[in-house]
Design an enzyme around this catalytic site. Structure first.
Site, mmCIF file in Angstrom:
data_model
loop_
_atom_site.group_PDB
_atom_site.id
_atom_site.type_symbol
_atom_site.label_atom_id
_atom_site.label_comp_id
_atom_site.label_asym_id
_atom_site.label_seq_id
_atom_site.Cartn_x
_atom_site.Cartn_y
_atom_site.Cartn_z
ATOM 1 N N GLU A 50 0.838 -1.199 0.000
ATOM 2 C CA GLU A 50 0.000 0.000 0.000
ATOM 3 C C GLU A 50 0.870 1.244 0.000
ATOM 4 O O GLU A 50 1.676 1.401 0.927
ATOM 5 C CB GLU A 50 -0.932 -0.032 1.213
ATOM 6 C CG GLU A 50 -1.924 -1.196 1.133
ATOM 7 C CD GLU A 50 -2.939 -1.233 2.277
ATOM 8 O OE1 GLU A 50 -2.857 -0.399 3.186
ATOM 9 O OE2 GLU A 50 -3.807 -2.106 2.253
ATOM 10 N N HIS A 70 -7.731 1.559 1.284
ATOM 11 C CA HIS A 70 -7.703 1.255 2.737
ATOM 12 C C HIS A 70 -8.470 2.323 3.529
ATOM 13 O O HIS A 70 -7.899 3.022 4.372
ATOM 14 C CB HIS A 70 -6.243 1.151 3.219
ATOM 15 C CG HIS A 70 -6.127 0.348 4.483
ATOM 16 N ND1 HIS A 70 -5.040 -0.428 4.776
ATOM 17 C CD2 HIS A 70 -6.978 0.186 5.539
ATOM 18 C CE1 HIS A 70 -5.204 -1.012 5.952
ATOM 19 N NE2 HIS A 70 -6.383 -0.658 6.432
#
Ligand code: NAD
Length: 527
Positions: free
Chosen positions: A261, A279
């Site tokens: 990420e 997220h």
């Protein structure tokens, strides 16, 4: 007055809450060096993921530093082992994000099955393409939840409201735990995967869950099933999922979390069958506020010595369990203090046996309380429920726990055997009527002592006149006997006597008793 240092973002509501309690709050972002220098001025730290709470920080923070609170879930940045050794409680706030993440899961499920992002994109491009937007209902579908914990259960409640059939796989919980959430637990992934239309993952990332959905598992799934992941990116192997979607084995996926990420490889996300978010499971105003309040309330509770719900290095306790446990903690700590003053030698081994009702409680804390009782008076550093067993181990004391056995006339019993070289000592205690603590056995002799105040403990031969002689010596020194108990296994054999007295007993008085013929051992214990 307590001083708390908030070293990263925290919703204002949490800061206000602390100030209303009279806590002095410092809200600043220190460098690591500043943290090291000033941590000793604070009772607690509140951090997120960027503050490195290393052993060095903790060592500099004690004895004032007592709690480190993580506003959120993961705590890779906190050295929890060091915190345990130094007796610093580490806690987190895992409930605040629960609803937001469950709602996002349902949102993604609807978006995926009804192709909402694609529909929106067509509209923005001024395209009216109804035919390509044929979707599917959630109603009547089988949802498989892997990891039926806090978030998994909230997803189940919402899925049931949509008329879905909810199956679950979570080897660490029992069916009774999730009955009220309408989840039927299955015993293996092999059993679950072929049955589900939609699979959603809500597990932590562990050795066991890393890549738990890979090629083999995807092949086991029903052709045309969907996958949602709002847990951790690495629980699904992206390359396998990519392949399964391209081959048509999996109809689509909605992903809030990603292997890295931000992603280094966007190919999975770019597939038309995939919708993705960056997220954002916990990215709601409410979640941020709930987390802030959760962490400050927990820290406040911990500083007051109360039960905490989400401790990382100490078992967390619901208040009702703590209410039952508290008198045992008191009893056990007193028994430990009693044993320490009675034995007065370095202990090699402590074996605790829990009998009766007490076995249903988190008795590892009762064990910790006993060790605290023994060690606290003899160590310079503070011993508490968190570090007690760890400190015992560091001092070479082996600590073991057993469950079950005969409690005789007692419905609950904590029996402790203590080995010092080749010598063995034994002490047992109980709670009468749930909260009256009593020591009821010493070296196998039945006694009845309330573990508080001044206690003379003797080992002697049971013969006429012994009690009279001791009474005379104490009387001459104006020491009042409040209570007395003689435990014996046979008439005129060996006996144990406990005398609770109102005043401390000077050494020469104890020596006087020791000089009486028939008294093998005389100890004075002050609790
Ligand atoms: P939780 O600890 O309450 O529940 C996790 C459940 O997974 C537990 O019941 C546990 O028994 C189970 N489990 C563990 N190993 C398993 C295995 N091998 N197989 C099956 N089940 C297993 O956690 P939670 O608060 O519900 O959080 C779940 C996940 O969601 C975590 O990974 C957390 O990091 C993540 N999360 C993501 C977001 C987001 O923004 N997307 C927000 C909050 C939490």
């Amino acid at each position: 007055m307590y001083r708390i240092w908030i070293t990263e973002d925290l919703d204002e509501i949490g800061i206000e809450w602390l100030r209303e309690k009279g806590v002095e709050v410092e809200y600043s972002r220190p460098t690591y060096e500043e943290l090291l220098e000033r941590v000793k001025e604070f009772d607690a730290l509140i951090v997120r993921t960027n503050t490195r709470v290393t052993e060095e920080v903790i060592a500099r923070g004690v004895p004032r530093l007592k709690v480190v609170g993580r506003a959120g879930v993961g705590f890779d940045n906190i050295d929890t082992d060091a915190a345990t050794r130094y007796g610093v409680l580490v806690l987190n706030a895992p409930y605040g994000y629960m609803i937001s993440t469950a709602e996002l899961t349902i949102g993604l499920m609807l978006a995926l099955l009804r192709k909402i992002p694609k529909a929106d994109l067509y509209m923005k491009n001024e395209q009216w393409k109804k035919r390509e937007l044929l979707g599917a209902e959630l109603y009547g579908k089988v949802l498989g939840i892997i990891g039926v914990g806090r978030i998994g259960r909230q997803v189940a409640i919402r899925a049931n409201a949509f008329g879905m059939r909810v199956l679950g796989y979570d080897p660490y919980i029992r069916q009774e735990d999730v009955d009220k959430y309408g989840v039927k637990l299955l015993s293996s992934l092999e059993e679950l995967l072929p049955q589900v239309d939609i699979l959603t993952l809500h597990v932590p990332l562990t050795e066991e869950t890393k890549y738990m959905i890979s090629e083999r598992e995807l092949r086991l799934m029903k052709k045309g099933a969907f996958i949602i992941n709002c847990s951790r990116g690495k629980v699904i192997k992206s390359s396998a999922l990519y392949k399964a979607i391209v081959e048509g084995q999996i109809a689509g996926a909605a992903l809030d979390v990603h292997e890295s990420e931000p992603p280094s490889d966007w190919s999975l996300i770019k597939l038309p069958q995939v919708i993705a978010t960056p997220h954002i499971g916990s990215a709601t105003y409410e979640a941020q506020q709930k987390v802030a309040l959760e962490v400050v309330e927990e820290i406040w509770m911990a500083l007051q010595g109360g039960p905490v719900r989400s401790s990382i290095n100490m078992p967390s306790l619901p208040p009702e369990v703590y209410a039952y446990l508290k008198p045992y903690l008191y009893l056990s700590e007193k028994m430990g203090q009693f044993a320490g003053q009675w034995i007065r030698k370095p202990v090699d081994e402590v074996r605790l046996t829990y009998i009766g009702d007490v076995v249903d409680l988190p008795y590892s804390l009762i064990t910790a309380a006993f060790i605290k009782g023994i060690l606290d008076p003899v160590l310079g550093e503070p011993v508490n429920y968190i570090n007690a067993v760890c400190m015992a181990k560091e001092r070479g004391i082996s600590v073991t726990e057993n469950v079950g056995g005969q409690g005789g006339e007692f419905t609950n019993l904590v029996r402790v055997e203590i080995r010092v070289g080749k010598e063995y000592y034994e002490i047992a205690g109980t709670l009468i009527g749930r909260n009256i603590p009593k020591i009821v056995e010493i070296d196998g002799f039945r006694v009845d002592v309330e573990p508080k105040g001044n206690i003379i403990l003797t080992r002697h031969i049971d013969r006429p006149g012994m009690i009279g002689k001791i009474g005379t010596i104490l009387g001459e020194r104006n020491i009042n006997i409040a209570n007395m108990y003689v435990g014996r296994k046979e008439v005129r054999g060996e006996a144990v006597m406990t005398l609770c007295v109102d005043e401390p007993v000077p050494q020469e008085v104890l020596d006087g008793i020791r000089s009486i013929e028939g008294f093998e051992r005389v100890d004075f214990i002050s609790l």
